[in-house]
Motif scaffolding. Structure first.
Motif: not given
Length: 164
Positions: A86-90
């Protein structure tokens, strides 16, 4: 003004032949690795060259439907050649990355392809091959820009008169 239609028709013949030869070589196993699914090898190569990215970005860049990428991602993940995170920003966004095994597999495949081309063009000098690479690269950039418009939508059909 651009090139004449007849000139572009002449270009289609060697492009078709080149794609056919690539397909033939792949079917004979010249460009495959035992643990890389045949249909997903191109996607894996794209992922290694681009680096970590979304499946939708791969689909857009390869000009294929997201369902094709999704199926190939599943094959590559099952083979241990890519991972998802998962993208840490989203957290809604999933990023794909080649594993070290995936990177090694692509390096091997690219080496085999380069050897194949080197052997086939043994009578060419290096400068001529560089010139061809540059021209093909420029052509593909222009064709991609022309084909993909408005955030990934493929442009409509061209009429006989060359208009949309």
């Amino acid at each position: 003004m651009g090139p004449k239609l007849e000139t572009c028709t002449e270009l289609l013949r060697p492009l078709r032949a080149m794609l056919g030869l690539k397909q033939f070589a792949m079917q004979r196993g010249q460009f495959t690795a035992d643990h890389v699914p045949y249909a997903a090898a191109g996607l894996l190569t794209e992922l290694v060259l681009r680096g970590e990215c979304r499946a939708s970005d791969l689909a857009h860049h390869r000009i294929v439907d997201a369902s094709v990428v999704s199926r190939q991602v599943g094959q590559l993940e099952q083979a241990g050649l890519i991972t998802r995170r998962h993208d840490p920003a989203d957290r809604r966004v999933v990023l794909l990355r080649a594993t070290p095994d995936g990177e090694r597999a692509v390096a091997e495949l690219e080496r085999r392809k380069a050897e194949w081309i080197r052997d086939a063009l043994a009578h060419w000098d290096d400068a001529k091959v560089r010139e061809l690479a540059g021209l093909l690269g420029e052509a593909m950039d222009d064709i991609r820009r022309y084909t993909i418009k408005d955030g990934g939508c493929v442009a409509g059909p061209v009429t006989k008169e060359g208009t949309r």
